[in-house]
Design a protein around this motif. Structure first.
Motif, PDB file in Angstrom:
ATOM      1  N   GLU A 230       0.829  -1.207   0.000  1.00  0.00           N
ATOM      2  CA  GLU A 230       0.000   0.000   0.000  1.00  0.00           C
ATOM      3  C   GLU A 230       0.861   1.253   0.000  1.00  0.00           C
ATOM      4  OE1 GLU A 230      -3.732   1.994   2.468  1.00  0.00           O
ATOM      5  OE2 GLU A 230      -2.311   0.721   3.565  1.00  0.00           O
TER       6      GLU A 230
ATOM      7  N   LEU B 236       0.460   4.978   1.227  1.00  0.00           N
ATOM      8  CA  LEU B 236      -0.362   5.868   2.050  1.00  0.00           C
ATOM      9  C   LEU B 236       0.217   7.266   1.994  1.00  0.00           C
ATOM     10  CD1 LEU B 236      -2.547   6.476   4.205  1.00  0.00           C
ATOM     11  CD2 LEU B 236      -0.892   5.740   5.933  1.00  0.00           C
TER      12      LEU B 236
ATOM     13  N   ASP C  73      -2.934   5.112  -2.528  1.00  0.00           N
ATOM     14  CA  ASP C  73      -4.042   4.173  -2.395  1.00  0.00           C
ATOM     15  C   ASP C  73      -5.020   4.690  -1.354  1.00  0.00           C
ATOM     16  OD1 ASP C  73      -2.970   2.195  -4.206  1.00  0.00           O
ATOM     17  OD2 ASP C  73      -1.508   1.722  -2.643  1.00  0.00           O
ATOM     18  N   ARG C  74      -4.469   5.321  -0.313  1.00  0.00           N
ATOM     19  CA  ARG C  74      -5.285   6.020   0.688  1.00  0.00           C
ATOM     20  C   ARG C  74      -4.602   7.335   1.046  1.00  0.00           C
ATOM     21  NH1 ARG C  74      -6.465   2.816   5.913  1.00  0.00           N
ATOM     22  NH2 ARG C  74      -4.292   2.162   5.637  1.00  0.00           N
TER      23      ARG C  74
ATOM     24  N   ASP D 269      -8.838   7.606   4.251  1.00  0.00           N
ATOM     25  CA  ASP D 269      -9.702   6.855   3.346  1.00  0.00           C
ATOM     26  C   ASP D 269      -9.119   6.910   1.933  1.00  0.00           C
ATOM     27  OD1 ASP D 269     -11.973   5.413   2.351  1.00  0.00           O
ATOM     28  OD2 ASP D 269     -13.206   6.369   3.910  1.00  0.00           O
ATOM     29  N   LYS D 270      -9.831   6.299   0.989  1.00  0.00           N
ATOM     30  CA  LYS D 270      -9.442   6.378  -0.406  1.00  0.00           C
ATOM     31  C   LYS D 270      -9.487   7.833  -0.878  1.00  0.00           C
ATOM     32  CE  LYS D 270     -11.194   1.771  -1.576  1.00  0.00           C
ATOM     33  NZ  LYS D 270     -12.176   1.003  -2.395  1.00  0.00           N
ATOM     34  N   PRO D 271      -8.645   8.202  -1.856  1.00  0.00           N
ATOM     35  CA  PRO D 271      -8.617   9.601  -2.313  1.00  0.00           C
ATOM     36  C   PRO D 271      -9.981  10.136  -2.733  1.00  0.00           C
ATOM     37  CG  PRO D 271      -6.748   8.416  -3.208  1.00  0.00           C
ATOM     38  CD  PRO D 271      -7.605   7.384  -2.527  1.00  0.00           C
ATOM     39  N   GLU D 272     -10.749   9.345  -3.489  1.00  0.00           N
ATOM     40  CA  GLU D 272     -12.037   9.837  -3.967  1.00  0.00           C
ATOM     41  C   GLU D 272     -13.033  10.035  -2.837  1.00  0.00           C
ATOM     42  OE1 GLU D 272     -11.795   5.389  -5.219  1.00  0.00           O
ATOM     43  OE2 GLU D 272     -10.466   7.115  -4.937  1.00  0.00           O
TER      44      GLU D 272
ATOM     45  N   CYS E  31     -12.168  10.892   0.379  1.00  0.00           N
ATOM     46  CA  CYS E  31     -11.745  12.105   1.098  1.00  0.00           C
ATOM     47  C   CYS E  31     -12.113  13.367   0.315  1.00  0.00           C
ATOM     48  CB  CYS E  31     -10.241  12.076   1.351  1.00  0.00           C
ATOM     49  SG  CYS E  31      -9.709  10.819   2.529  1.00  0.00           S
TER      50      CYS E  31
END
Length: 352
Positions: A28, A30, A195-196, A209-212, A214
């Motif tokens: 991941e 981050l 990824d987050r 959280d996921k970019p979209e 947030c």
């Protein structure tokens, strides 16, 4: 996997990080973002073993660090990539990457993967900023760390170079299968690479959280503002949880941001500049004017950003931002009608 449990870090009596909890999954990336002084780099230093822990723990499959048991940096198998590259100036690219390696197969792998073959005998002073950062990344990956920490790795590079290099770094991390925590001040970088995303304020994690998620569903107005340009439109709830009315009309798909609101509460409706479109109106039917007039325009190359003064509202409260294609060229003072064109559920915030 790295797990951070109730981590607190104080500098003397001053708390810098308070009760931080997060997990970094295998493979991941981050991204950590937040204003200057919010504690981003302090978290990296704690993970690397460079800053003592006041409370809580950092757990890796091979070790656990806490306030009573410090694990030295060399025992953590952590890789670090800095904004200033930290290369040995007297060594060539090849020597920098292979430094302290017993087996050069990994250094050769990353020299080739990151396009450094023709620079292998060049010293850092003769490299561009982007090339230096590739060397720094290759050196880190060649040592096969358990995880990697990146502290503003692209902040010293030209804007034109950043976009390509951020994707090269992401691809290299994914190819290596190494988890990473990447600190940045660049919201676009965070949204496109991670990824987050973890958004920090004053040492506390506001949202992870996921970019979209947030970006489209921020938990509060701070997160909304920090991740991009915002419009907070005054609105009134018409039915519980689902419908609001504003100067721009009725919006029927809304979500409450971490709050429980009364069915008739006064709220702010979050709209991004790309959620809106506008149409020029000399004069609408029945003698009505448009929703507002163009207050300002900013040319951005591929786009234009307009500010619209909503009719009947104080200028300080309702300047609405709209982003259009670059070839839509309107003038200040023109009357326009606004329309919400995005179909996604919109976030609302309490005014109270």
């Amino acid at each position: 996997m790295i797990q951070i449990n109730n981590l607190s870090i104080h500098y003397g009596d001053m708390p810098v990080i308070e009760n931080l909890n997060l997990t970094l999954a295998n493979d991941e990336i981050l991204m950590l973002v937040g204003p200057t002084g919010c504690g981003k780099s302090t978290i990296l230093k704690a993970l690397a073993g460079l800053t003592p822990i006041t409370k809580g723990e950092i757990v890796h499959q091979n070790w656990t660090a806490n306030a009573k048991e410090h694990i030295a940096p060399e025992q953590r198998n952590v890789g670090m990539v800095f904004q200033d590259f930290a290369l040995f100036p007297h060594l060539t690219v090849e020597q920098n990457i292979a430094f302290r390696l017993k087996d050069n197969r990994q250094s050769e792998r990353w020299i080739e993967a990151l396009g450094l073959q023709r620079f292998r005998h060049v010293k850092p002073n003769n490299l561009s900023g982007g090339q230096k950062q590739r060397v720094a990344l290759a050196r880190t990956l060649a040592h096969q760390p358990a995880f990697i920490l990146l502290d503003e790795p692209l902040s010293n590079l030209d804007a034109a170079l950043k976009d390509d290099l951020r994707w090269e770094i992401r691809s290299a991390l994914k190819a290596a299968g190494i988890p990473a925590i990447w600190v940045t001040h660049d919201q676009e970088e965070a949204l496109s690479v991670g990824d987050r995303i973890g958004v920090l304020q004053a040492g506390k994690l506001e949202q992870l959280d996921k970019p979209e998620v947030c970006y489209n569903q921020p938990v509060n107005k701070f997160v909304a503002r920090f991740l991009g340009e915002t419009n907070f439109i005054s609105a009134q709830m018409l039915t519980e949880n689902t419908c609001v009315v504003s100067a721009l009309g009725v919006e029927q798909t809304v979500e409450q941001a971490n709050e429980q609101l009364r069915p008739t509460a006064s709220v702010y409706l979050l709209l991004r500049p790309e959620d809106l479109s506008m149409q020029v109106n000399e004069l609408l039917e029945g003698g009505r004017e448009g929703h507002g007039t163009i207050f300002s325009m900013r040319y951005e190359g591929s786009s234009r950003l307009y500010q619209i003064q909503i009719a009947g509202e104080p200028q300080s409260n309702n300047l609405v931002k709209i982003r259009t294609l670059h070839d839509i060229n309107l003038t200040v003072g023109q009357s326009v009608n606004l329309q919400i064109t995005s179909s996604r559920a919109k976030t609302i915030f309490s005014k109270e």
